[in-house]
Every structure is written in C-alpha cells, then in structure tokens.
Design a protein around this motif. Structure first.
Motif, PDB file in Angstrom:
ATOM      1  N   GLU A  92      -6.013  -9.745  -8.583  1.00  0.00           N
ATOM      2  CA  GLU A  92      -4.696 -10.357  -8.795  1.00  0.00           C
ATOM      3  C   GLU A  92      -3.583  -9.419  -8.329  1.00  0.00           C
ATOM      4  O   GLU A  92      -2.608  -9.839  -7.694  1.00  0.00           O
ATOM      5  CB  GLU A  92      -4.509 -10.715 -10.269  1.00  0.00           C
ATOM      6  CG  GLU A  92      -3.162 -11.295 -10.611  1.00  0.00           C
ATOM      7  CD  GLU A  92      -2.883 -12.618  -9.914  1.00  0.00           C
ATOM      8  OE1 GLU A  92      -1.698 -12.957  -9.771  1.00  0.00           O
ATOM      9  OE2 GLU A  92      -3.834 -13.314  -9.517  1.00  0.00           O
ATOM     10  N   ARG A  93      -3.708  -8.115  -8.618  1.00  0.00           N
ATOM     11  CA  ARG A  93      -2.728  -7.128  -8.154  1.00  0.00           C
ATOM     12  C   ARG A  93      -2.687  -7.084  -6.628  1.00  0.00           C
ATOM     13  O   ARG A  93      -1.621  -7.017  -6.028  1.00  0.00           O
ATOM     14  CB  ARG A  93      -3.059  -5.738  -8.700  1.00  0.00           C
ATOM     15  CG  ARG A  93      -2.406  -5.422 -10.003  1.00  0.00           C
ATOM     16  CD  ARG A  93      -2.486  -3.939 -10.315  1.00  0.00           C
ATOM     17  NE  ARG A  93      -3.840  -3.415 -10.228  1.00  0.00           N
ATOM     18  CZ  ARG A  93      -4.685  -3.307 -11.248  1.00  0.00           C
ATOM     19  NH1 ARG A  93      -4.306  -3.701 -12.440  1.00  0.00           N
ATOM     20  NH2 ARG A  93      -5.881  -2.816 -11.081  1.00  0.00           N
ATOM     21  N   ASP A  94      -3.870  -7.105  -6.004  1.00  0.00           N
ATOM     22  CA  ASP A  94      -3.929  -7.100  -4.540  1.00  0.00           C
ATOM     23  C   ASP A  94      -3.261  -8.342  -3.956  1.00  0.00           C
ATOM     24  O   ASP A  94      -2.551  -8.270  -2.959  1.00  0.00           O
ATOM     25  CB  ASP A  94      -5.383  -7.032  -4.059  1.00  0.00           C
ATOM     26  CG  ASP A  94      -6.007  -5.669  -4.289  1.00  0.00           C
ATOM     27  OD1 ASP A  94      -5.251  -4.704  -4.526  1.00  0.00           O
ATOM     28  OD2 ASP A  94      -7.255  -5.578  -4.244  1.00  0.00           O
ATOM     29  N   ARG A  95      -3.502  -9.485  -4.577  1.00  0.00           N
ATOM     30  CA  ARG A  95      -2.911 -10.727  -4.097  1.00  0.00           C
ATOM     31  C   ARG A  95      -1.387 -10.675  -4.206  1.00  0.00           C
ATOM     32  O   ARG A  95      -0.678 -11.036  -3.275  1.00  0.00           O
ATOM     33  CB  ARG A  95      -3.454 -11.922  -4.899  1.00  0.00           C
ATOM     34  CG  ARG A  95      -2.999 -13.270  -4.347  1.00  0.00           C
ATOM     35  CD  ARG A  95      -3.348 -14.420  -5.261  1.00  0.00           C
ATOM     36  NE  ARG A  95      -2.729 -14.324  -6.576  1.00  0.00           N
ATOM     37  CZ  ARG A  95      -1.443 -14.547  -6.848  1.00  0.00           C
ATOM     38  NH1 ARG A  95      -0.620 -14.870  -5.892  1.00  0.00           N
ATOM     39  NH2 ARG A  95      -0.974 -14.460  -8.077  1.00  0.00           N
ATOM     40  N   ARG A  96      -0.876 -10.180  -5.341  1.00  0.00           N
ATOM     41  CA  ARG A  96       0.574 -10.078  -5.499  1.00  0.00           C
ATOM     42  C   ARG A  96       1.169  -9.074  -4.531  1.00  0.00           C
ATOM     43  O   ARG A  96       2.253  -9.270  -3.996  1.00  0.00           O
ATOM     44  CB  ARG A  96       0.935  -9.696  -6.930  1.00  0.00           C
ATOM     45  CG  ARG A  96       0.888 -10.857  -7.889  1.00  0.00           C
ATOM     46  CD  ARG A  96       1.342 -10.418  -9.228  1.00  0.00           C
ATOM     47  NE  ARG A  96       0.383  -9.409  -9.683  1.00  0.00           N
ATOM     48  CZ  ARG A  96       0.328  -8.881 -10.880  1.00  0.00           C
ATOM     49  NH1 ARG A  96       1.192  -9.217 -11.779  1.00  0.00           N
ATOM     50  NH2 ARG A  96      -0.582  -8.003 -11.205  1.00  0.00           N
ATOM     51  N   GLY A  97       0.450  -7.956  -4.301  1.00  0.00           N
ATOM     52  CA  GLY A  97       0.939  -6.944  -3.367  1.00  0.00           C
ATOM     53  C   GLY A  97       1.020  -7.463  -1.954  1.00  0.00           C
ATOM     54  O   GLY A  97       1.933  -7.131  -1.198  1.00  0.00           O
ATOM     55  N   ALA A  98       0.059  -8.292  -1.567  1.00  0.00           N
ATOM     56  CA  ALA A  98       0.081  -8.871  -0.221  1.00  0.00           C
ATOM     57  C   ALA A  98       1.209  -9.893  -0.084  1.00  0.00           C
ATOM     58  O   ALA A  98       1.772 -10.059   0.997  1.00  0.00           O
ATOM     59  CB  ALA A  98      -1.260  -9.522   0.081  1.00  0.00           C
ATOM     60  N   ALA A  99       1.553 -10.562  -1.171  1.00  0.00           N
ATOM     61  CA  ALA A  99       2.604 -11.576  -1.130  1.00  0.00           C
ATOM     62  C   ALA A  99       3.996 -10.937  -1.046  1.00  0.00           C
ATOM     63  O   ALA A  99       4.913 -11.512  -0.459  1.00  0.00           O
ATOM     64  CB  ALA A  99       2.523 -12.486  -2.353  1.00  0.00           C
ATOM     65  N   GLU A 100       4.166  -9.754  -1.627  1.00  0.00           N
ATOM     66  CA  GLU A 100       5.465  -9.079  -1.607  1.00  0.00           C
ATOM     67  C   GLU A 100       5.584  -8.256  -0.336  1.00  0.00           C
ATOM     68  O   GLU A 100       4.662  -7.560   0.059  1.00  0.00           O
ATOM     69  CB  GLU A 100       5.606  -8.170  -2.829  1.00  0.00           C
ATOM     70  CG  GLU A 100       5.596  -8.929  -4.127  1.00  0.00           C
ATOM     71  CD  GLU A 100       5.571  -8.005  -5.327  1.00  0.00           C
ATOM     72  OE1 GLU A 100       5.615  -6.772  -5.149  1.00  0.00           O
ATOM     73  OE2 GLU A 100       5.487  -8.519  -6.443  1.00  0.00           O
ATOM     74  N   SER A 101       6.744  -8.311   0.301  1.00  0.00           N
ATOM     75  CA  SER A 101       6.930  -7.566   1.541  1.00  0.00           C
ATOM     76  C   SER A 101       7.251  -6.102   1.245  1.00  0.00           C
ATOM     77  O   SER A 101       7.830  -5.765   0.214  1.00  0.00           O
ATOM     78  CB  SER A 101       8.042  -8.187   2.370  1.00  0.00           C
ATOM     79  OG  SER A 101       9.268  -8.060   1.688  1.00  0.00           O
ATOM     80  N   GLU A 102       6.888  -5.239   2.167  1.00  0.00           N
ATOM     81  CA  GLU A 102       7.155  -3.804   2.061  1.00  0.00           C
ATOM     82  C   GLU A 102       8.613  -3.543   2.436  1.00  0.00           C
ATOM     83  O   GLU A 102       9.112  -4.095   3.416  1.00  0.00           O
ATOM     84  CB  GLU A 102       6.220  -3.049   3.010  1.00  0.00           C
ATOM     85  CG  GLU A 102       6.313  -1.559   2.927  1.00  0.00           C
ATOM     86  CD  GLU A 102       5.760  -0.999   1.632  1.00  0.00           C
ATOM     87  OE1 GLU A 102       6.167   0.118   1.281  1.00  0.00           O
ATOM     88  OE2 GLU A 102       4.945  -1.669   0.978  1.00  0.00           O
ATOM     89  N   PRO A 103       9.330  -2.694   1.650  1.00  0.00           N
ATOM     90  CA  PRO A 103      10.734  -2.399   1.986  1.00  0.00           C
ATOM     91  C   PRO A 103      10.839  -1.713   3.347  1.00  0.00           C
ATOM     92  O   PRO A 103       9.944  -0.985   3.766  1.00  0.00           O
ATOM     93  CB  PRO A 103      11.185  -1.453   0.876  1.00  0.00           C
ATOM     94  CG  PRO A 103      10.203  -1.629  -0.217  1.00  0.00           C
ATOM     95  CD  PRO A 103       8.925  -2.066   0.414  1.00  0.00           C
ATOM     96  N   SER A 104      11.959  -1.919   4.019  1.00  0.00           N
ATOM     97  CA  SER A 104      12.170  -1.332   5.343  1.00  0.00           C
ATOM     98  C   SER A 104      12.394   0.176   5.225  1.00  0.00           C
ATOM     99  O   SER A 104      12.646   0.711   4.134  1.00  0.00           O
ATOM    100  CB  SER A 104      13.378  -1.980   6.009  1.00  0.00           C
ATOM    101  OG  SER A 104      14.559  -1.619   5.325  1.00  0.00           O
TER     102      SER A 104
END
Length: 101
Positions: free
Chosen positions: A27-39
């Motif tokens: 679930e953590r991995d799924r949420r991490g993939a859904a959130e974009s990385e800051p520039s």
C-alpha cells in the motif's frame, strides 16, 4: 465446515503479521508511485529554508548576547550561551519542520 472450526475467519492469512506487513508495504509503494516527486527547484528551496531556520535563531542569539555583554561590560558572558541556545532552538525548529514535511 468452517462453522465446525469454531467460527474462524475465511482467510487464515488475515491474522498473520507477515502478511499484514506485506500488505502495508504494498500500500505504501502504491501511494508513493501515485504521488509525484518534488522538482529540483523545490528541493533547493527547502534546503534554503532549512538553512535559514537554523541560522536565524543562532544569529539572533549572538546579537542579543553581544548587546547584553555591552550593557553589563562583560566579554562573552551572554553571547556564548545565547549562541548555543539559539543554535539549539534552530536545530529543534528544523527537526520539527522536516518531520512535518
């Protein structure tokens, strides 16, 4: 047949701590993939803010300490401890800011 087993749940894996931990990790991995990385610009801005969060109370402690030392005609009686207190306050503030972000 399950009613004969004393009312156990349909899926015996639900009570397994390893299975629950694997599900939480997925679930953590799924949420991490859904959130974009800051520039990169945003990260540099955060580093700059973090620096000022530490430097500002430290410098404030030095300025107040020097002012008190001039008033009391002492050398570093007030400057040294207020410098350390300001630095500690700045590091604590930075820690709280990073923890929140």
């Amino acid at each position: 047949m399950e009613s004969e087993m004393g009312g156990q749940s349909e899926n015996p894996d639900e009570n397994d701590p390893l299975v629950r931990a694997a599900r939480r990790g997925a679930e953590r991995d799924r949420r991490g993939a859904a959130e974009s990385e800051p520039s990169v610009i945003r990260r540099l801005g955060q580093i700059g803010v973090l620096g000022w969060v530490i430097v500002t109370p430290t410098l404030l402690g030095v300025f107040i300490g020097r002012w008190l030392d001039r008033l009391t005609h002492s050398q570093l009686f007030w400057t040294a401890p207020l410098l350390l207190i300001g630095f500690a306050l700045g590091v604590w503030s930075a820690w709280k800011w990073v923890e929140k972000a």
